[in-house]
Design a protein around this motif. Structure first.
Motif, PDB file in Angstrom:
ATOM      1  N   ALA A  70      -1.429  11.584   4.995  1.00 31.71           N
ATOM      2  CA  ALA A  70       0.655  11.649   5.775  1.00 31.71           C
ATOM      3  C   ALA A  70       0.473  13.315   6.380  1.00 31.71           C
ATOM      4  O   ALA A  70       1.270  12.832   7.078  1.00 31.71           O
ATOM      5  N   LEU A  75       9.910   7.057  13.423  1.00 34.08           N
ATOM      6  CA  LEU A  75       9.310   7.344  12.030  1.00 34.08           C
ATOM      7  C   LEU A  75       9.961   9.081  12.524  1.00 34.08           C
ATOM      8  O   LEU A  75      10.188   9.960  12.113  1.00 34.08           O
ATOM      9  N   LEU A  98       3.085  12.647  10.123  1.00 36.46           N
ATOM     10  CA  LEU A  98       4.230  13.202  10.053  1.00 36.46           C
ATOM     11  C   LEU A  98       4.788  13.968  11.459  1.00 36.46           C
ATOM     12  O   LEU A  98       5.658  14.266  12.214  1.00 36.46           O
ATOM     13  N   HIS A 115       3.951   6.587   1.563  1.00 31.59           N
ATOM     14  CA  HIS A 115       3.377   7.496   1.235  1.00 31.59           C
ATOM     15  C   HIS A 115       3.275   8.891   1.326  1.00 31.59           C
ATOM     16  O   HIS A 115       1.784  10.152   0.091  1.00 31.59           O
ATOM     17  N   ALA A 116       3.307   9.374   2.068  1.00 29.10           N
ATOM     18  CA  ALA A 116       3.921  10.437   2.586  1.00 29.10           C
ATOM     19  C   ALA A 116       4.410  11.268   1.636  1.00 29.10           C
ATOM     20  O   ALA A 116       4.406  12.620   1.113  1.00 29.10           O
ATOM     21  N   ASP A 150       9.019  -0.942   7.040  1.00 31.72           N
ATOM     22  CA  ASP A 150       7.651  -0.109   7.219  1.00 31.72           C
ATOM     23  C   ASP A 150       8.331   1.599   7.289  1.00 31.72           C
ATOM     24  O   ASP A 150       6.646   2.282   6.360  1.00 31.72           O
ATOM     25  N   LEU A 151       8.645   2.036   7.226  1.00 36.27           N
ATOM     26  CA  LEU A 151       9.282   3.778   7.119  1.00 36.27           C
ATOM     27  C   LEU A 151       8.911   3.581   6.019  1.00 36.27           C
ATOM     28  O   LEU A 151       8.704   4.275   5.010  1.00 36.27           O
ATOM     29  N   TYR A 161       9.429  17.216   4.810  1.00 37.26           N
ATOM     30  CA  TYR A 161       8.996  16.478   5.923  1.00 37.26           C
ATOM     31  C   TYR A 161       7.784  16.854   6.462  1.00 37.26           C
ATOM     32  O   TYR A 161       6.671  17.292   6.324  1.00 37.26           O
ATOM     33  N   PRO A 219       1.312  -1.739   9.198  1.00 39.90           N
ATOM     34  CA  PRO A 219       1.158  -0.514   9.962  1.00 39.90           C
ATOM     35  C   PRO A 219       0.444   0.805   9.032  1.00 39.90           C
ATOM     36  O   PRO A 219      -0.452   1.357   9.576  1.00 39.90           O
ATOM     37  N   LEU A 220       0.710   1.036   7.550  1.00 36.17           N
ATOM     38  CA  LEU A 220       0.667   1.993   6.803  1.00 36.17           C
ATOM     39  C   LEU A 220      -0.917   1.642   6.130  1.00 36.17           C
ATOM     40  O   LEU A 220      -1.722   2.213   6.654  1.00 36.17           O
ATOM     41  N   ARG A 273       8.540   2.750  16.339  1.00 30.18           N
ATOM     42  CA  ARG A 273       8.147   2.971  15.645  1.00 30.18           C
ATOM     43  C   ARG A 273       7.811   4.172  14.581  1.00 30.18           C
ATOM     44  O   ARG A 273       7.852   5.551  13.520  1.00 30.18           O
ATOM     45  N   ALA A 305       7.459   1.931   3.718  1.00 31.79           N
ATOM     46  CA  ALA A 305       5.917   2.020   2.857  1.00 31.79           C
ATOM     47  C   ALA A 305       5.404   3.358   3.034  1.00 31.79           C
ATOM     48  O   ALA A 305       4.859   3.688   2.399  1.00 31.79           O
ATOM     49  N   ILE A 306       5.459   4.079   4.576  1.00 29.29           N
ATOM     50  CA  ILE A 306       5.020   4.982   5.401  1.00 29.29           C
ATOM     51  C   ILE A 306       5.619   6.098   4.239  1.00 29.29           C
ATOM     52  O   ILE A 306       4.979   7.470   4.352  1.00 29.29           O
ATOM     53  N   LEU A 307       6.989   6.325   4.067  1.00 28.58           N
ATOM     54  CA  LEU A 307       7.571   7.575   3.710  1.00 28.58           C
ATOM     55  C   LEU A 307       7.142   7.891   2.029  1.00 28.58           C
ATOM     56  O   LEU A 307       6.440   8.752   1.723  1.00 28.58           O
ATOM     57  N   ALA A 366      11.782   8.436  -0.774  1.00 30.96           N
ATOM     58  CA  ALA A 366      11.473   7.026   0.081  1.00 30.96           C
ATOM     59  C   ALA A 366      12.127   5.372   0.527  1.00 30.96           C
ATOM     60  O   ALA A 366      12.101   5.052   1.576  1.00 30.96           O
TER      61      ALA A 366
END
Lengths: 489, 101
Positions: free
Chosen positions: A309, A363, A313, B38-39, B31-32, A376, A420-421, A359, B34-36, B2
């Motif tokens: 993570a 992000l 970021l 996780h973050a 996608d964002l 973040y 992607p994750l 992407r 899911a990633i956020l 998120a």
């Protein structure tokens, strides 16, 4: 098809004895690439004419007793994010299609000054963003061990080119594992030096505080040799470390007695989802080092589970800033008939960048934007400090840290591109070394289901000599690095 | 935090100087998200008083002799431009009201 490339030592012996010439070696590399690269797509561009003329120069120098050293006349490959004067580099992106560099990057220049002959640019995930070399605007690279599997990424072209015997040496770049993970998947050695050890001048940036150039070879001894050539302070990169470069090869005495190998529990018993066969091969490699005289000790890197993570970021934030320069003004693709400047920026970028790059830019823009920065980006930078402290503490108790390089062997083409994750999580064991800036190397330590397994060795900052010494010692007790993919042996 | 809505994604896409199709925007939001999510795991960590790391090596601004070196030749500098005129980069008009010159 020409024969597979030999080791650097064998190449040199054939040059020194006059049995071969640089021209012959380069011709063999070019014709072998032509023969098999249609299947593997290791290269995105060959440099046939320039390479042959460089090779003839090298042969002339040798004939006159003026060879420049151990790499003189040796064919090498460079990743497509490294620039060389008068040659195209595209980062495997449509946005840089046709870009011809007006200058040569430092690492490439140092290799060429040592006489190495660049035969071509290798395939990669676009802008080095990916773990499979599937995010290339060209074809995906295939794994020489099993062509329906990926070679890993993002330096998959360089890793596969060395594994398939196209060249004995290739340069790659590693921002979150992009040298080590493909090295593991392709069964070769991949070294990411300490951040700042090798100049980034002429490396097209992805995430500047993490990017580092490194090498692919078959053996740790060869990696040591190439690192000596490309490392060292460069006034053109203000983040390059002003420290002298040790003679890394002199550290390779084959002796690990008295050294302490640290095993972080977070990468072994407490790691979720690591393939048991991978873990078994890595444990067996550690046992080999123990039999050779090393002491094994458990260490802890407690913040490991936050590393992915943190990495995504920070890396995407930096990428969103770095990639702002691709605007269709000074170089690269420009959309046709723009209505105004804004339209030109937006359409040039949207047409030029692939899905994964967009992407990450989005992000990164999000985590830097007002209202989210502290939650973040700043938070990730603080966790980065905690990860660095983990390594500082661990290296007080051991000389090197041994882990699996990746939680799995090479995965299938297309297996993770829709998620992607899941693709990001495959970097779990490699991103920490970039966040902490420490040197790390992957070397082959066995096989699972016919695919190579990688052992990762990490060292304290600037302790490449220690990492290389342990890797070399392991290779004196094993022959995994001598195995060749059967189809390309 | 998120869950990230379509409007929010479009705002960020505009900041990033991108133009995406509706389908791409929807994919990006998914996608964002899911990633956020996780973050979000980072939020559980106490980082009170922990200094941020922007760079792993101590970065001093290195000083050097103030000596003149030749810059990149302007003709070479524009050689990769999609549109150039002489040694200038040509872009769509940004200042209104003047005649095309």
């Amino acid at each position: 098809m020409a024969a597979a490339s030999e080791t650097l030592e064998e190449f040199r012996a054939s040059l020194d004895s006059g049995e071969s010439s640089s021209r012959a070696l380069v011709e063999a590399a070019l014709s072998r690439a032509e023969g098999i690269d249609e299947r593997l797509s290791c290269f995105v561009r060959m440099r046939a004419e320039g390479a042959l003329s460089d090779a003839e120069e090298a042969d002339r120098r040798r004939a006159e007793g003026e060879a420049r050293g151990d790499l003189d006349g040796i064919p090498v490959a460079i990743k497509d994010n490294m620039v060389m004067e008068g040659e195209e580099s595209s980062c495997a992106s449509r946005i840089l299609e046709g870009f011809v560099s007006p200058y040569t990057g430092t690492a490439v220049e140092r290799l060429r000054d040592a006489g190495a002959v660049v035969v071509g640019h290798t395939n990669m995930d676009e802008f080095a963003m990916g773990s499979s070399t599937e995010h290339s605007c060209f074809a995906p690279t295939r794994n020489p061990w099993k062509p329906d599997c990926t070679p890993g990424g993002s330096s998959g072209g360089s890793a596969a080119a060395v594994a398939a015997g196209l060249v004995p040496v290739a340069l790659g770049s590693d921002t979150g594992g992009s040298i080590r993970q493909p090295a593991a998947f392709c069964g070769v050695v991949g070294l990411k030096p300490t951040y700042g050890r090798v100049s980034r001048w002429g490396l097209i940036a992805y995430a500047s505080s993490l990017d580092q150039i490194g090498v692919f070879t078959r053996s740790a001894a060869e990696a040591a040799e190439v690192l000596e050539v490309i490392a060292g302070h460069d006034p053109l990169d203000s983040t390059s470390v002003p420290e002298p470069v040790p003679r890394f090869r002199e550290a390779l005495d084959g002796d690990v007695s008295g050294l302490v190998v640290g095993l972080p529990a977070e990468y072994f018993e407490r790691s979720e989802g690591c393939d048991p066969e991978v873990l078994a091969a890595v444990r067996e490699a550690v046992a080999t080092l123990e039999r050779a005289g090393a002491t094994v000790r458990e260490v802890s890197l407690p913040h490991t589970r936050y590393a992915v993570a943190t990495y995504y970021l920070i890396a995407t934030a930096e990428a969103s800033s770095n990639l702002a320069r691709f605007d269709g003004v000074r170089y690269g693709r420009r959309a046709s008939e723009p209505k105004d400047l804004g339209d030109m920026y937006r359409r040039s970028r949207s047409e030029g960048f692939g899905a994964e790059v967009k992407r990450r830019i989005v992000l990164g823009t999000y985590v830097l934007s007002a209202g989210y920065y502290d939650a973040y980006y700043r938070k990730a930078q603080q966790v980065r400090t905690l990860l660095r402290r983990d390594f500082d503490a661990a290296f007080e108790r051991c000389d090197v840290i041994a882990t699996p390089t990746a939680p799995e062997v090479a995965f299938g083409l297309g297996e993770k591109t829709d998620d992607p994750l899941r693709m990001y999580l495959s970097d779990i064991f490699t991103v920490s070394a970039n966040l902490a800036g420490v040197p790390a190397l992957s070397l082959p330590c066995g096989f699972s289901r016919g695919l190579p397994v990688g052992l990762q060795l990490m060292g304290a900052p600037l302790a490449e000599a220690m990492v290389l010494r342990v890797a070399d010692a392991y290779q004196r007790h094993s022959d995994h690095h001598r195995q060749r993919p059967p189809e390309f042996a | 935090m998120a869950e990230i809505g379509g409007d929010e994604v479009e705002r960020v896409i505009a900041l990033a100087r991108l133009a995406l199709s509706e389908e791409e925007v929807a994919g990006m939001a998914r996608d964002l998200g899911a990633i956020l999510r996780h973050a979000e795991s980072l939020a559980a960590l106490d980082t009170e008083g922990v200094p941020p790391t922007a760079h792993v090596i101590p970065l001093a601004t290195p000083l050097r002799e103030d000596s003149a070196v030749s810059p990149l030749d302007p003709e070479i500098a524009v050689a990769n431009a999609p549109r150039a005129a002489g040694t200038a980069f040509v872009v769509p008009r940004v200042i209104e009201g003047e005649e095309e010159g």
